[in-house]
Design a protein around this motif. Sequence first.
Motif, PDB file in Angstrom:
ATOM      1  N   THR A 516       0.801  -1.233   0.000  1.00 32.80           N
ATOM      2  CA  THR A 516       0.000   0.000   0.000  1.00 32.80           C
ATOM      3  C   THR A 516       0.829   1.276   0.000  1.00 32.80           C
ATOM      4  N   GLN A 517       2.159   1.128   0.006  1.00 31.10           N
ATOM      5  CA  GLN A 517       2.978   2.344  -0.007  1.00 31.10           C
ATOM      6  C   GLN A 517       3.723   2.481  -1.326  1.00 31.10           C
ATOM      7  N   TYR A 518       4.114   3.712  -1.621  1.00 34.77           N
ATOM      8  CA  TYR A 518       4.875   3.946  -2.849  1.00 34.77           C
ATOM      9  C   TYR A 518       6.363   3.863  -2.519  1.00 34.77           C
ATOM     10  N   ARG A 519       6.899   2.637  -2.562  1.00 32.70           N
ATOM     11  CA  ARG A 519       8.308   2.427  -2.247  1.00 32.70           C
ATOM     12  C   ARG A 519       8.973   1.581  -3.323  1.00 32.70           C
ATOM     13  N   TYR A 520      10.313   1.646  -3.361  1.00 36.06           N
ATOM     14  CA  TYR A 520      11.071   0.803  -4.286  1.00 36.06           C
ATOM     15  C   TYR A 520      10.955  -0.667  -3.880  1.00 36.06           C
ATOM     16  N   GLY A 524      13.227  -8.153  -3.295  1.00 37.16           N
ATOM     17  CA  GLY A 524      12.053  -8.845  -3.826  1.00 37.16           C
ATOM     18  C   GLY A 524      10.727  -8.376  -3.270  1.00 37.16           C
ATOM     19  N   SER A 525      10.741  -7.367  -2.360  1.00 37.85           N
ATOM     20  CA  SER A 525       9.487  -6.979  -1.713  1.00 37.85           C
ATOM     21  C   SER A 525       9.260  -5.466  -1.789  1.00 37.85           C
ATOM     22  N   LEU A 526       8.001  -5.093  -1.818  1.00 38.20           N
ATOM     23  CA  LEU A 526       7.661  -3.665  -1.790  1.00 38.20           C
ATOM     24  C   LEU A 526       7.589  -3.140  -0.359  1.00 38.20           C
ATOM     25  N   GLY A 527       7.815  -4.022   0.604  1.00 33.68           N
ATOM     26  CA  GLY A 527       7.884  -3.581   1.999  1.00 33.68           C
ATOM     27  C   GLY A 527       6.536  -3.559   2.685  1.00 33.68           C
ATOM     28  N   VAL A 528       6.590  -3.531   4.007  1.00 32.99           N
ATOM     29  CA  VAL A 528       5.380  -3.439   4.826  1.00 32.99           C
ATOM     30  C   VAL A 528       5.571  -2.319   5.842  1.00 32.99           C
ATOM     31  N   ASP A 529       4.519  -1.983   6.566  1.00 26.29           N
ATOM     32  CA  ASP A 529       4.578  -0.801   7.418  1.00 26.29           C
ATOM     33  C   ASP A 529       5.547  -0.953   8.588  1.00 26.29           C
TER      34      ASP A 529
END
Length: 625
Positions: A516-520, A524-529
Amino acid sequence: MEIVRLTAAQALVRFLASQHVERDGVDQRFFGGCFGIFGHGNVAGIGEALYESPELLTYYQARNEQAMVHAAAGYARMRNRLGALVCTTSIGPGATNMLTGAALATVNRLPVLLLPGDVFASRRPDPVLQQLEVPWSGETSVNDCFRPVSRYFDRIWRPEQVIPAALQAMRVLVSQAETGAVTLAFPQDVQAEAFDYPEAFFSRRVWHVGRPLPDEAALAEAAGRIRAARRPLVVAGGGVIYSEATKALRRLCEQTGIPVGETQAGKGSLPYDHPSSLGGIGVTGTFAANRLAAAADLVIGVGTRWTDFTTASKTVFRNPGVRFVNVNVADFDAAKHAGLPLVGDARATLERLAELLEGFAVDDAYRDEAARLNREWDAEVSRLYALGHGPLPAQSEVLGAVNDASRPEDVVVCAAGSMPGDLHKLWRTRDPKGYHVEYGYSCMGYEIAGGLGVKMAAPEREVYVLVGDGSYLMLSSEIVTSIQEGLKLTIVLVDNHGFNSIGGLSRSLGTDGFGTQYRYRRNGSLGVDSEDGSEVLPVDLAANAESLGARVIRAGTIEELRAGLAAAKDEQRTVVVVIEVDRYEGVPSYESWWDVPVAEVSAVESVRAAREQYEAARRDERSHV
Ligand SMILES: Cc1ncc(C[n+]2csc(CCOP(=O)(O)OP(=O)(O)O)c2C)c(N)n1
Ligand SMILES: [Mg+2]
């Protein structure tokens, strides 16, 4: 019989230009113009007709077909459904781009007239550029997708068919119970074909919009039930605003002391500081409304569709004996929740109920309780408006600054993300048309386009569009149209680098804001909060807005935002004020719940915990039968 030889497109445009509506003796032209994007499917048909006779319908050039339908929906809502815009497109992608707009208009019960171009009726050059070929059906085109999202659909196969199609279209558009998107698919060859039309078809036609009253026996029964109630509550929906019933509602509340909770579409039915006003009700409701709802023994829904947001997924009305009376112009809605249906116009019905309730009032204690809750809620709003959160401000402070900057008659526009809920709770509405949150379809991308339609309908008002970065990225192209037409919008772009609303929902359901965030992408992951702090994408939305021709103001603090909003007032063209907020400093929910199912089995511990909570909460969900 006098006849006139016209193309089918010329005939339709001439007909549309002579349609009027009249309610309460006020006669107004129904169509305020025609939005369009030309392609081979409409340029020589409808396009020629608009070019030949520009005095009939003003042509507005849009950037995106979905957006122009949103603008038309915003326009119709602002005109209380007594005015509409036409939308013309080419065939194929231009046409299907309108589908989302059509669904939005139909869900929100707003009149829009859609004229998608269609493939050749003659089928001579089959398949024409952009034609969908359907091996099992010769008469199907992409426009058949409009059927479920339209309240009326027709395809004009022959020029003489313009006459019945146009008359049926008008019947539905002006019907307060039936209205929504009306689609007349228009094959590109038929648009250009000539026919001898009777002149009478084009004479000025006035469609009367009446104020039907429910059956007198049903009214008497309703009055009896209200008199017998100890804790009655009104839930005011969009129908109160569309029928201009706000004064009648206010009189009824003052006479009887019955308090009022408001849906998203009904917010503004009472001014925020009226002692009977409890503000928003349901999932995004205030503690004032949700507390009185919990104990209410009789709920009088006026012009509401009873969506899950209003009922907090059927958990907000907890009194075991609660019953419903539903005032609605559409019998479909009046019958919901096994309510006593009062099928009629909201204003006429409320006025008649006030007569039948002569001499009745709720206990003083109940009236006082509502007034006290109104004051307590307003103190909570003041607290959230002035949090002083840092280093980045909270979104609630942004809403407070915009509310302070706006005049009572100005309009706030929003649709999706975390702001609609915050606005439903916190916006101090002072005028029935001052609050415009599209929450029937809650469509990302409605904000700027819808705001444009609002401004077209009410150019004398300042229009404040509140838009999240996600919605802005999805659909901001109508900034260009607002500049082309000199239709000024004040757009407040609230940037939190992604989908804050869904991020918060995801966290509450055990999935940690995933995706749900605009991250690189990293490892392999777009990351979590919980891994917050990683670099956000270098998106510069302020520069984007500037490049479209808007005046841009970058605000780093609430003080700069206030100064920016003051400067925006002196500006003639569209202004975009950009501010970054702390995505974790949200407005809480107040004694409410929303049914979003959680995975029944999961390898993730937090999801399992959320499922347990979900199952417990669902026990409060009830059916009103
Ligand atoms: C067209 C559309 N797609 C998806 C959604 C689901 N959705 C609701 S809110 C939201 C995120 C909105 O992001 P933003 O505009 O930045 O607002 P924020 O949540 O950050 O306040 C999404 C994806 C939607 N409502 N509309
Ligand atoms: Mg966002």
